[in-house]
Design an enzyme around this catalytic site. Structure first.
Site, PDB file in Angstrom:
ATOM      1  N   TYR A  32      -6.302   1.776   9.996  1.00 18.37           N
ATOM      2  CA  TYR A  32      -6.877   2.173   8.711  1.00 18.37           C
ATOM      3  C   TYR A  32      -7.405   0.894   8.038  1.00 18.37           C
ATOM      4  O   TYR A  32      -7.038   0.535   6.919  1.00 18.37           O
ATOM      5  CB  TYR A  32      -5.878   2.923   7.828  1.00 18.37           C
ATOM      6  CG  TYR A  32      -6.590   3.994   7.045  1.00 18.37           C
ATOM      7  CD1 TYR A  32      -7.080   5.122   7.695  1.00 18.37           C
ATOM      8  CD2 TYR A  32      -6.849   3.854   5.690  1.00 18.37           C
ATOM      9  CE1 TYR A  32      -7.807   6.089   7.009  1.00 18.37           C
ATOM     10  CE2 TYR A  32      -7.568   4.807   4.996  1.00 18.37           C
ATOM     11  CZ  TYR A  32      -8.033   5.919   5.658  1.00 18.37           C
ATOM     12  OH  TYR A  32      -8.750   6.872   4.981  1.00 18.37           O
ATOM     13  N   GLY A  36      -8.394  -6.335   3.487  1.00 15.77           N
ATOM     14  CA  GLY A  36      -7.259  -7.244   3.739  1.00 15.77           C
ATOM     15  C   GLY A  36      -7.222  -7.633   5.202  1.00 15.77           C
ATOM     16  O   GLY A  36      -7.107  -8.817   5.558  1.00 15.77           O
ATOM     17  N   HIS A  37      -7.347  -6.626   6.082  1.00 21.72           N
ATOM     18  CA  HIS A  37      -7.357  -6.905   7.525  1.00 21.72           C
ATOM     19  C   HIS A  37      -8.563  -7.781   7.884  1.00 21.72           C
ATOM     20  O   HIS A  37      -8.459  -8.704   8.694  1.00 21.72           O
ATOM     21  CB  HIS A  37      -7.469  -5.601   8.331  1.00 21.72           C
ATOM     22  CG  HIS A  37      -6.345  -4.626   8.105  1.00 21.72           C
ATOM     23  ND1 HIS A  37      -6.559  -3.328   7.712  1.00 21.72           N
ATOM     24  CD2 HIS A  37      -5.004  -4.759   8.247  1.00 21.72           C
ATOM     25  CE1 HIS A  37      -5.396  -2.703   7.617  1.00 21.72           C
ATOM     26  NE2 HIS A  37      -4.435  -3.543   7.925  1.00 21.72           N
ATOM     27  N   LYS A 149       0.371 -10.568   1.581  1.00 17.37           N
ATOM     28  CA  LYS A 149       0.745  -9.309   0.915  1.00 17.37           C
ATOM     29  C   LYS A 149       2.127  -8.891   1.393  1.00 17.37           C
ATOM     30  O   LYS A 149       2.957  -8.418   0.644  1.00 17.37           O
ATOM     31  CB  LYS A 149      -0.301  -8.263   1.269  1.00 17.37           C
ATOM     32  CG  LYS A 149       0.143  -6.841   1.177  1.00 17.37           C
ATOM     33  CD  LYS A 149      -0.499  -6.174   0.016  1.00 17.37           C
ATOM     34  CE  LYS A 149      -0.004  -4.788  -0.270  1.00 17.37           C
ATOM     35  NZ  LYS A 149       0.560  -4.063   0.809  1.00 17.37           N
ATOM     36  N   VAL A 176      -5.633  -9.898  -0.527  1.00 15.51           N
ATOM     37  CA  VAL A 176      -6.957  -9.435  -0.951  1.00 15.51           C
ATOM     38  C   VAL A 176      -6.751  -8.253  -1.907  1.00 15.51           C
ATOM     39  O   VAL A 176      -5.957  -7.349  -1.614  1.00 15.51           O
ATOM     40  CB  VAL A 176      -7.807  -9.006   0.261  1.00 15.51           C
ATOM     41  CG1 VAL A 176      -9.161  -8.483  -0.192  1.00 15.51           C
ATOM     42  CG2 VAL A 176      -7.991 -10.186   1.215  1.00 15.51           C
ATOM     43  N   SER A 185      -4.236  -1.828   0.253  1.00 11.56           N
ATOM     44  CA  SER A 185      -3.252  -1.372   1.235  1.00 11.56           C
ATOM     45  C   SER A 185      -3.738  -0.049   1.815  1.00 11.56           C
ATOM     46  O   SER A 185      -4.374   0.746   1.111  1.00 11.56           O
ATOM     47  CB  SER A 185      -1.907  -1.153   0.537  1.00 11.56           C
ATOM     48  OG  SER A 185      -1.085  -0.315   1.312  1.00 11.56           O
ATOM     49  N   ARG A 187      -1.994   2.338   2.324  1.00  9.26           N
ATOM     50  CA  ARG A 187      -1.273   3.409   1.625  1.00  9.26           C
ATOM     51  C   ARG A 187      -1.894   3.753   0.263  1.00  9.26           C
ATOM     52  O   ARG A 187      -1.494   4.750  -0.345  1.00  9.26           O
ATOM     53  CB  ARG A 187       0.190   3.014   1.445  1.00  9.26           C
ATOM     54  CG  ARG A 187       0.977   3.044   2.755  1.00  9.26           C
ATOM     55  CD  ARG A 187       2.463   2.867   2.523  1.00  9.26           C
ATOM     56  NE  ARG A 187       3.248   3.145   3.714  1.00  9.26           N
ATOM     57  CZ  ARG A 187       3.757   2.217   4.535  1.00  9.26           C
ATOM     58  NH1 ARG A 187       3.535   0.947   4.289  1.00  9.26           N
ATOM     59  NH2 ARG A 187       4.464   2.572   5.582  1.00  9.26           N
TER      60      ARG A 187
END
Ligand code: AMP
Length: 286
Positions: A32, A36-37, A149, A176, A185, A187
């Protein structure tokens, strides 16, 4: 971009690349994919010849009442994003490929895994360390990239890598955030529009701490209580923990050190969010 679903397949590809003396950067994820990734991917691309990302929602790191089954998944979208961000290889194994053969092993980093998220999610970090050990052995990267994070995860992985002599450099990169400050996130998609606004209270608590420090309030217990009061002032919030800890040992601080970590885990409705910030007393002239 090459997509591998089998361990032997990815090992073979990497073996060939290593023969050509290519350096390998690894970005482990549960998919997902979000900004950030991608920040980790970008750094990995800067520092390595080849970048491999993994997508694996690791059942071992979810408790029995957690969201493993409903954790957001979208393989097609993830692959398109990783491809457009110049990832070279994606490793996307099924559960059976990772744990099929009567898997019995567990990797555990003591002490560091028992506090903060480890206290509320027993066994979570054992699951994280077990899957990462396996992925590190399969991929044998030169560097692996983690977001701050999940600060506790970063500290635990560094310790595991040092204790078990993995020849891998662990790189930690900043959180981020969306434009309004919410830490990104996977989530966050669980949040209703109203709860999405409420969720800003995590990041905003850091401003409260800044103001308290500027006003010379140097007592961790007072600061934690002020934040708790602030967060519980919003509808639909429940505090899992608010902790002020040492940045390396993660031990709770009753008195401030020059640098300290403020870590939060808060339920907004049914969604558990985490956030953290490292404060340096020097910057507040304390
Ligand atoms: P996950 O897919 O949630 O397991 O995250 C995979 C990696 O991305 C972990 O190292 C996370 O710490 C990192 N990550 C997740 N969200 C963020 C974020 N907002 N900023 C920086 N890194 C992140």
């Amino acid at each position: 971009m090459i997509l591998c679903r089998k361990i032997d397949e990815v090992k073979n590809i990497l073996k060939n690349l290593k023969k050509q003396c290519k350096s390998v950067g690894f970005v482990p994820t549960m998919g997902y994919i979000h900004e950030g990734h991608i920040s980790l991917v970008k750094k990995a691309l800067e520092e390595n010849d080849v970048v491999i990302a993994s997508i694996f929602v690791n059942p071992l790191q979810f408790g029995p009442n957690e969201d493993f089954a409903k954790y957001p998944r979208n393989e097609k979208r993830d692959l398109a994003i990783l491809d457009s961000n110049n990832v070279d290889i994606v490793f996307l194994p099924e559960n059976d490929e990772m744990y099929g053969n009567n898997f019995l092993t567990k990797i555990r980093v003591d002490k560091l895994s028992d506090v903060l998220c480890g206290k509320s999610r027993p066994g979570h970090f054992d699951g994280v360390c077990t899957v990462l050990s396996k992925l590190f052995h399969i991929i044998e990267p030169d560097r692996a990239y983690f977001g701050l994070k999940d600060y506790q995860q970063y500290i635990i992985v560094k310790k595991m890598v040092s204790d078990l002599n993995f020849n891998i450099k662990i790189v930690g990169l900043p959180i981020v955030r969306d434009d309004d400050g919410l830490a990104i996130s996977s989530r966050n998609i669980y949040l209703s529009p109203e709860n999405r606004k409420t969720a800003l209270c995590l990041n905003k608590s850091f401003n409260i701490v800044e103001n308290l420090l500027k006003n010379g309030i140097l007592e961790p217990s007072i600061i934690k209580n002020k934040i708790k009061e602030y967060i519980l002032g919003f509808k639909n919030t429940r505090v899992d923990y608010i902790e002020i800890v040492d940045t390396e040992t993660l031990e709770p601080l009753n008195e401030f050190k020059e640098n300290f970590l403020l870590a939060l885990a808060v339920f907004i409705g049914n969604t558990r969010l985490i956030d953290n910030r490292i404060f340096s007393l020097k910057s507040y002239n304390c």
